[in-house]
Design an enzyme around this catalytic site. Structure first.
Site, PDB file in Angstrom:
ATOM      1  CG  HIS A  62      48.216  46.892  31.964  1.00 23.82           C
ATOM      2  ND1 HIS A  62      47.971  47.285  30.663  1.00 23.82           N
ATOM      3  CD2 HIS A  62      47.124  46.181  32.339  1.00 23.82           C
ATOM      4  CE1 HIS A  62      46.800  46.826  30.275  1.00 23.82           C
ATOM      5  NE2 HIS A  62      46.268  46.142  31.285  1.00 23.82           N
TER       6      HIS A  62
ATOM      7  CG  HIS B 100      42.742  46.502  34.955  1.00 19.30           C
ATOM      8  ND1 HIS B 100      41.950  47.306  34.171  1.00 19.30           N
ATOM      9  CD2 HIS B 100      43.623  45.910  34.123  1.00 19.30           C
ATOM     10  CE1 HIS B 100      42.331  47.199  32.906  1.00 19.30           C
ATOM     11  NE2 HIS B 100      43.358  46.357  32.850  1.00 19.30           N
TER      12      HIS B 100
ATOM     13  N   GLY C 266      38.109  46.787  28.276  1.00 18.32           N
ATOM     14  CA  GLY C 266      36.948  45.973  27.952  1.00 18.32           C
ATOM     15  C   GLY C 266      37.202  45.102  26.737  1.00 18.32           C
TER      16      GLY C 266
ATOM     17  CG  HIS D 212      43.470  47.377  27.497  1.00 17.06           C
ATOM     18  ND1 HIS D 212      43.390  48.436  28.357  1.00 17.06           N
ATOM     19  CD2 HIS D 212      43.668  46.272  28.266  1.00 17.06           C
ATOM     20  CE1 HIS D 212      43.520  47.999  29.607  1.00 17.06           C
ATOM     21  NE2 HIS D 212      43.697  46.685  29.582  1.00 17.06           N
TER      22      HIS D 212
ATOM     23  CD  GLU E 267      44.208  41.327  27.122  1.00 19.00           C
ATOM     24  OE1 GLU E 267      44.240  40.682  28.182  1.00 19.00           O
ATOM     25  OE2 GLU E 267      43.613  42.417  27.007  1.00 19.00           O
TER      26      GLU E 267
ATOM     27  CG  ASP F 126      45.671  42.492  32.978  1.00 19.82           C
ATOM     28  OD1 ASP F 126      45.245  43.666  32.944  1.00 19.82           O
ATOM     29  OD2 ASP F 126      45.183  41.580  32.294  1.00 19.82           O
TER      30      ASP F 126
END
Length: 362
Positions: free
Chosen positions: A15, A17, A176, A203, A206, A303
């Site tokens: 994970h 980005h 998003g 996702h 969270e 992340d």
């Protein structure tokens, strides 16, 4: 155990980005090329700006920093450079397998097509792999193509992912703002992906709780949960007479545990975005250790390395310092990640063997 020791260990990053892993100096140089204003004029000050903006305790505020990073990733050269440096940085941190997620629809401002941007990123990833291997290290990477959950292009992005599945794309994700944009809104995309046997991570858990996780599992047919830390909302602990503690799992938590659905936790990010706010605001309050001790398939991730000013080795080091983990625990986290990787069974076994060998030699 020192940070240097952890850096030398073979690690798996599930994970991470792309638009959250740029080097500050690269942002400044790319911004200058396209005339984009930046909030700081040097790399150190720019990193400090990201540090400040990312520690808001809100996922919505945290996500605003990406306006700058995506703003400089709108040309083929810029995308290729960012992707190449991304892999170089993974390799320097001891990562041997990385899945790199990003949203192609956010990189079309200067006339590129969806296919153009995927191909540009892949060219950079290939160059980065070659750079790492030239140093005598070994790394493998894959793209996770993400659809922005609030922009309603899910099916189109799912089709893009499938088109490139033999050219670097290993899976699909939605990213998003989570709260208010449940996976069920993209049910058509997930139905299509299921028919095409395309791996999916979502996702969930969270910025939203159990309802989001339920939708990820049911509507998204999620094979992994992006973050997923709020699965702990479905776990009840009770202390009775003496020192005995009894734990009860709700149906969602039981399902996730029993089927070894990997949780892509990101400790520093989870603190920054308020994902664990109901339990506290320090790492010791993170439900990571509870989930690990109960047998969930926890994995450790960054992340966004830029926003969290971190590396995978640093995240593991923070967990060691907080929960007292040893080498066997760190190996367990990597084996969980290797087992959950979007690779063939044979390739996953090779990855497991690589990790076991590396930890035995540590």
């Amino acid at each position: 155990m020192t940070a240097l020791d952890i850096t030398s260990l073979p690690k798996v990053s599930l994970h991470d980005h792309l638009d959250g892993g740029l080097r500050p100096q690269t942002i400044l140089e790319l911004a200058d090329e396209v005339g984009l204003e930046t909030p700081a004029a040097d790399a150190e000050a720019l990193q400090a700006w990201f540090d400040e903006k990312s520690d808001s305790g809100s996922l919505v505020e945290y996500l605003k920093t990406f306006d700058l990073t995506t703003g400089v990733m709108q040309t083929t050269d810029a995308l290729a450079r960012v992707a190449r440096e991304f892999v170089q940085d993974l390799g320097a941190d001891g990562v041997v397998y990385g899945e790199i997620r990003w949203a192609p629809e956010q990189h079309l401002q200067r006339g590129l097509s969806l296919d153009d941007v995927v191909e540009a990123v892949q060219s950079g990833l290939d160059e980065g792999v070659a750079d790492v291997e030239a140093t005598g290290r070994r790394i493998r990477v894959g793209q996770l193509v993400s659809a922005m959950r609030h922009l309603d292009r899910g099916l189109e992005i799912a089709q893009l992912a499938v088109r490139h599945r033999d050219r670097g794309v290993v899976g699909f994700d939605i990213a998003g703002p989570e709260d208010g944009f449940a996976p069920e809104r993209m049910r058509d995309a997930f139905d299509y992906l299921a028919r095409e046997f395309m791996p999916r991570t979502v996702h969930a858990g969270e910025a939203a709780g159990l309802a989001s996780i339920r939708s990820a599992l049911f509507d998204g047919r999620a094979m992994r949960l992006g973050h997923g830390v709020r699965i702990a909302e479905d776990i009840t602990t009770a202390r009775e007479d003496g020192d005995s503690t009894y734990v009860t799992l709700g149906p969602v938590a039981q399902w996730v545990k029993d089927r070894e659905i990997a949780l892509e936790t990101s400790p520093s990010s989870n603190l920054q975005t308020g994902a664990i706010a109901q339990w506290g605001d320090e790492l010791i309050d993170h439900p990571f250790d509870l989930l690990y001790q109960l047998g969930f398939a926890v994995t450790v991730n960054t992340d966004n390395r830029l926003q969290s000013h971190t590396t995978l080795s640093r995240e593991l080091g923070l967990l060691v310092d907080t929960f007292g983990y040893d080498l066997d625990d760190l190996a367990a986290f990597q084996l969980n990640a290797a087992t959950a990787a979007f690779l063939s069974l044979d390739d996953r076994q090779d990855l497991v063997d690589q990790i076991v060998d590396g930890f035995e030699r540590a």
